[in-house]
Scaffold this active site. Structure first.
Site, short mmCIF file in Angstrom:
data_model
loop_
_atom_site.label_atom_id
_atom_site.label_comp_id
_atom_site.label_asym_id
_atom_site.label_seq_id
_atom_site.Cartn_x
_atom_site.Cartn_y
_atom_site.Cartn_z
N LYS A 115 0.83 -1.21 0.00
CA LYS A 115 0.00 0.00 0.00
C LYS A 115 0.86 1.25 0.00
O LYS A 115 0.49 2.27 -0.57
CB LYS A 115 -0.95 -0.01 1.19
CG LYS A 115 -2.09 -1.00 1.02
CD LYS A 115 -3.17 -0.85 2.06
CE LYS A 115 -4.29 -1.86 1.84
NZ LYS A 115 -5.25 -1.87 2.95
N LYS A 196 -4.96 -10.08 -9.52
CA LYS A 196 -6.18 -10.41 -8.79
C LYS A 196 -7.27 -9.36 -9.08
O LYS A 196 -6.96 -8.17 -9.16
CB LYS A 196 -5.83 -10.41 -7.29
CG LYS A 196 -6.91 -10.90 -6.38
CD LYS A 196 -6.38 -11.00 -4.95
CE LYS A 196 -7.44 -10.54 -3.97
NZ LYS A 196 -7.00 -10.55 -2.59
N LYS A 199 -10.97 -3.73 -7.15
CA LYS A 199 -11.60 -2.48 -7.50
C LYS A 199 -10.58 -1.41 -7.85
O LYS A 199 -10.81 -0.58 -8.73
CB LYS A 199 -12.44 -2.01 -6.31
CG LYS A 199 -13.31 -0.82 -6.64
CD LYS A 199 -14.05 -0.34 -5.41
CE LYS A 199 -14.68 1.01 -5.68
NZ LYS A 199 -15.70 0.95 -6.72
#
Ligand code: TRP
Length: 327
Positions: A115, A196, A199
């Protein structure tokens, strides 16, 4: 005999997509229906503060996620469905856990590293301490079994460590936590099938449970099936896997056979797949729309869930406060 406690959490980052469904939600519904567990399912809105959602998005997403979870089969009468921020004990316990967790352990977390590269301009402290809040979510309820995907195993290992660090310092109190991994094939992105389904890749990469049949057809028609050098292309593999999940065995074996003999027409596969996914979620879409029509009722359901959760959380916190010498 008390039933073992199952707990899991999901961030209100947007509409559920079929990756979330197969990876988590479907499994939660099965655990609920097994009637062997006491289940807590938590919408973790405080966790979502570590990323870039606007306040309005956070608010809307939280309500619509609740509607979607119910529409997908969670029954608030059988389980405890609640929103994390409505039970402030979560952040209280997280602070205490902050003080038993060596910071170096947090820097090791792969999700933090990932992240941090994805949101370089917003590496806030919450991103680092995220797994501590997650540990609090679980341990407040004495959660023993945590259904999660493979990517969360490291966080659960840390949760186990946190319980141990706390117990060593303040007395044996928190139970051991175990991940509950299910054998589910990973759903891949439609447009970049080596990644994967997520969104964050963008709308064209995912099929949302709420998508209308027309929109599913359109997205699938653009799905990548070409091979990048020999073997079955990952995109084609992904579509076949989805057909296996959502279609009939007959339909699946038919296309699988054609794929093996090289006679498959991906246009046909995509059309059939769009049809079966659209059908599969047609009740879901209806139920979701109904629930969102009456947000007062939906909020009542969540308030009730929060009350049930808080009764347990308060008991834990009063015991924890005693153990650490506060009150
Ligand atoms: N970190 C989890 C995820 O990204 C979400 C989560 C928050 C969670 N609290 C939890 C999962 C507690 C299991 C248990 O998917």
């Amino acid at each position: 005999m008390l039933k073992p406690i199952v707990l899991s959490g999901i961030q209100p980052t947007g509409n559920l997509h079929i990756g979330n469904y197969m990876g988590a939600v479907q499994n939660w519904v099965a655990l609920q229906n097994a009637e062997k567990y006491q289940c807590y399912f938590c919408i973790v809105d405080y966790h979502s503060l570590t990323s870039e959602l606007t306040p309005a998005e956070r608010k809307n997403n939280t309500l619509s996620l609740a509607a979607e979870l119910i529409a997908a089969g969670l029954d608030p009468k059988k389980i405890t469905l609640f929103v994390q921020s409505q039970v402030p004990e979560h952040t209280e316990l997280a602070w205490i856990f902050n003080c038993v967790t060596p910071v170096a352990e947090l820097y090791r977390m792969t999700q933090f590293k990932d992240k941090s590269t994805r949101q370089e301009k917003n590496i806030n402290t919450g991103l680092l301490t995220y797994p501590i809040l997650q540990a609090a979510d679980i341990l407040l309820y004495g959660g023993q079994l945590v259904p999660v995907g493979q990517d969360q195993v490291q966080h659960l290992e840390l949760t186990k460590d946190i319980a141990r660090w706390f117990n060593n310092r303040f007395g044996n109190y928190f139970p051991e936590v175990k991940p509950l991994l299910t054998e589910i094939p990973k759903v891949m992105s439609l447009l970049e099938p080596t990644k994967k389904m997520s969104k964050s890749l963008g709308g064209g990469h995912i099929v949302e449970l709420a998508d209308e049949p027309k929109s599913i057809e359109k997205k699938l028609s653009k799905a990548v099936t070409a091979t990048a050098g020999g073997g079955t292309a990952p995109g084609a593999q992904n579509l076949l896997m989805l057909l296996k999940q959502f279609g009939t065995t007959e339909l699946y074996t038919q296309f699988l056979q054609q794929e093996k003999t090289g006679t498959i027409r991906y246009g046909d596969l995509k059309k059939e797949l769009a049809r079966v996914i659209g059908n599969y979620f047609s009740d879901f879409r209806k139920r979701r729309a109904e629930l969102l029509l009456n947000t007062t009722e939906l909020q009542n359901i969540l308030d009730h869930g929060a009350q049930k959760a808080q009764a347990v959380a308060q008991k834990t916190m009063s015991e924890v406060r005693k153990l650490i010498g506060i009150r």
